[in-house]
Scaffold this active site. Structure first.
Site, PDB file in Angstrom:
ATOM      1  N   HIS A 118     -14.432  10.066  17.141  1.00  0.00           N
ATOM      2  CA  HIS A 118     -13.905   9.446  15.930  1.00  0.00           C
ATOM      3  C   HIS A 118     -14.924   9.734  14.833  1.00  0.00           C
ATOM      4  CE1 HIS A 118     -11.060   6.487  18.160  1.00  0.00           C
ATOM      5  NE2 HIS A 118     -10.421   7.561  17.745  1.00  0.00           N
ATOM      6  N   ASP A 137     -16.243   8.405  12.263  1.00  0.00           N
ATOM      7  CA  ASP A 137     -17.342   7.538  11.833  1.00  0.00           C
ATOM      8  C   ASP A 137     -18.528   7.603  12.796  1.00  0.00           C
ATOM      9  OD1 ASP A 137     -15.487   6.298  13.573  1.00  0.00           O
ATOM     10  OD2 ASP A 137     -16.195   4.297  13.054  1.00  0.00           O
ATOM     11  N   HIS A 138     -18.410   8.419  13.848  1.00  0.00           N
ATOM     12  CA  HIS A 138     -19.524   8.583  14.785  1.00  0.00           C
ATOM     13  C   HIS A 138     -20.102   9.996  14.787  1.00  0.00           C
ATOM     14  CE1 HIS A 138     -19.083   4.596  16.752  1.00  0.00           C
ATOM     15  NE2 HIS A 138     -17.934   4.702  16.126  1.00  0.00           N
ATOM     16  N   HIS A 169     -12.045   3.221  25.407  1.00  0.00           N
ATOM     17  CA  HIS A 169     -11.705   3.292  23.982  1.00  0.00           C
ATOM     18  C   HIS A 169     -10.446   4.142  23.854  1.00  0.00           C
ATOM     19  CE1 HIS A 169     -12.468   2.620  19.828  1.00  0.00           C
ATOM     20  NE2 HIS A 169     -12.799   3.849  19.532  1.00  0.00           N
ATOM     21  N   HIS A 181     -21.094  -2.129  13.923  1.00  0.00           N
ATOM     22  CA  HIS A 181     -19.778  -1.495  13.776  1.00  0.00           C
ATOM     23  C   HIS A 181     -18.787  -2.494  13.167  1.00  0.00           C
ATOM     24  CE1 HIS A 181     -16.097   0.788  14.933  1.00  0.00           C
ATOM     25  NE2 HIS A 181     -16.899   1.825  14.826  1.00  0.00           N
TER      26      HIS A 181
END
Lengths: 302, 302
Positions: free
Chosen positions: A63, A65-66, A141, A269
């Site tokens: 993802h 944002d990582h 996830h 997060h």
């Protein structure tokens, strides 16, 4: 020195105040980067993290944002003249993305880039160095996602100076004593190592649980950790939304930390919908008192 | 309103003070994004650019400092609930990169994303709207790279109120007058449009030259532009290095602007090695006085 510095504590949408996920673990002289959201390279500059000292980069999942900040960081390292090799641990698709981006830019990095593909069926040790061990484990996830256990190994036995002197062991032999060797004296006496040393201090353990739904199977990974990072995207009132999106709440993270007997819990997060972070602490601490907010720029000793 | 707002003015390596290339052109109610380096989405927030109003994104080339922020921006737009379609103009490889990244994240954008591939042999008009025209042209850089000419069309004729009233034309017909229509009066008189209107004001033109080596062929594109953006990665003392890397210097940009008869020159894409930007102006202005620094957050009327 074994510590973690927070570079980003936000979930998906970055703001001017909070950045997407990135952390730097300092283990003795070495730096490990865990996740690398957009803007990580500038955050490293802001918090005076020496990029050149990073040798291992761990990406929990794909993802954005990582990992959207990773290609920019690699690019800059090359432009800054890095020649030392760098290893990236991530799901195998990341290699294809980076290679395509480098190819389109006609960029040849000035250093060797190694990839270690992470696949759930191979969970286990990925870094095995004298004073450092890193293992990965799958978490639940929306897409394949991994957590990391980082252990600072302390293998050297501790010399008891009075005892070593009493047995007349020369200082030149001390480093061998720390490794566990016995000492053979010229007069025939064999000085057993445990007469003059104490066992090594126990290893210290940091567990990074990445993005995950509430999952009691994580307890086994977190057991007796000195510090656990567990996401808390939402406050507990949104537990249902958290589950739908495979994320966790404040109370859920605290519950796992308590059940695992962890020493300390670091939460992060946070969804961009929250402008205040104090309510996260207020919800966690009654369940697990030793909880800290991952504030950007803050360093936590492990 | 026809203006450009600078979001990033730095070349390859971002700093805490300067961001990689990105600009927003406001044309009446519409926003156009030109290039999208890492951190652009946060810069848009910082300078209160309404992301939702961007419908066209132009990427000059696939060096990271011009597009690494794009995937993050698209991701955030989708998370923020955008449903209106968006068009990206770039070399065709960009589509493959973005598709791969979306696929790995199992992300389905909530809006339609259209790609218009830019290939040198097709240089020409890519946006043709009532009040806006955009053309692209190839520039000489290390990899395929394109500049853009953005014209605010002013097609409406200007009514001369006293004349329109003298001929007793009802206000309800004014918008047709602006489009060039004649007016048929009930008494049989045909009022010719040019008796009561003036021709439209001339179009305004912004030329974005992207990353380029010094190239006199650009003069044709820049001719009579109201505003030209030309990179000045280096001060003129490093002209040799600039040429090697397919970049330009202060004096070179100013020379082209002067020769093209441009009205104003905007310079940017400064190498991170320079902490002070004033010397760029000092070198340009003796050659072309009407030079401005692309300062982040500043808006220049075109």
């Amino acid at each position: 020195m074994f510590a973690v510095t927070i570079l980003g504590n936000n979930s998906a949408i970055p703001t001017t105040e909070r950045h997407p996920t990135a952390q730097v673990v300092t283990c003795n002289e070495q730096l490990l980067l865990i996740d690398c959201g957009e803007g990580t390279q500038v955050q490293m500059t802001r918090y005076k993290i020496r990029r050149s000292r990073v040798k291992h980069i761990f990406i929990s999942h794909l993802h954005g944002d990582h990992y959207f900040g990773l290609i920019g960081l690699l690019n800059s390292l090359s432009l800054l003249g890095r020649t030392e090799s760098l290893t990236i641990y991530a799901t195998p698709e990341l290699e294809a993305i980076l290679q395509l981006q480098l190819e389109c830019a006609a960029t040849q990095l000035k250093f060797d880039l190694h990839f270690v593909p992470l696949r759930a069926e191979n969970a286990g040790v990925i870094v095995d160095e004298k004073d450092l061990e890193v293992r990965f484990f799958p978490v639940r996830h929306r897409i394949p996602c991994f957590g990391f256990v980082i252990e600072q190994r302390r293998k050297k036995r501790k010399i008891i100076p009075e005892q070593a002197q009493a047995y007349e062991i020369p200082a030149a032999f001390y480093s061998q004593l720390q490794e566990g060797a016995d000492y053979q004296r010229k007069d025939g006496v064999l000085v057993k190592n445990h007469w003059v040393t104490l066992p090594p201090a126990p290893s210290k353990k940091y567990v990074y649980c990445a993005d995950t739904i509430y999952d009691e199977e994580l307890i086994a990974q977190m057991e007796h950790a000195d510090l656990v990072y567990h996401e808390t995207t939402y406050l507990h009132g949104l537990a249902e939304r958290a589950a739908e999106r495979y994320h966790s709440t404040s109370v859920q993270a605290a519950t796992l930390a308590a059940r695992a007997g962890a020493k300390r819990l670091l939460i992060g997060h946070f969804s961009s919908k929250y402008t205040e972070l104090q309510p996260f602490l207020d919800e966690c601490r009654p369940v697990f008192e030793n909880t800290e907010l991952s504030v950007e720029g803050a360093t936590f000793l492990i």
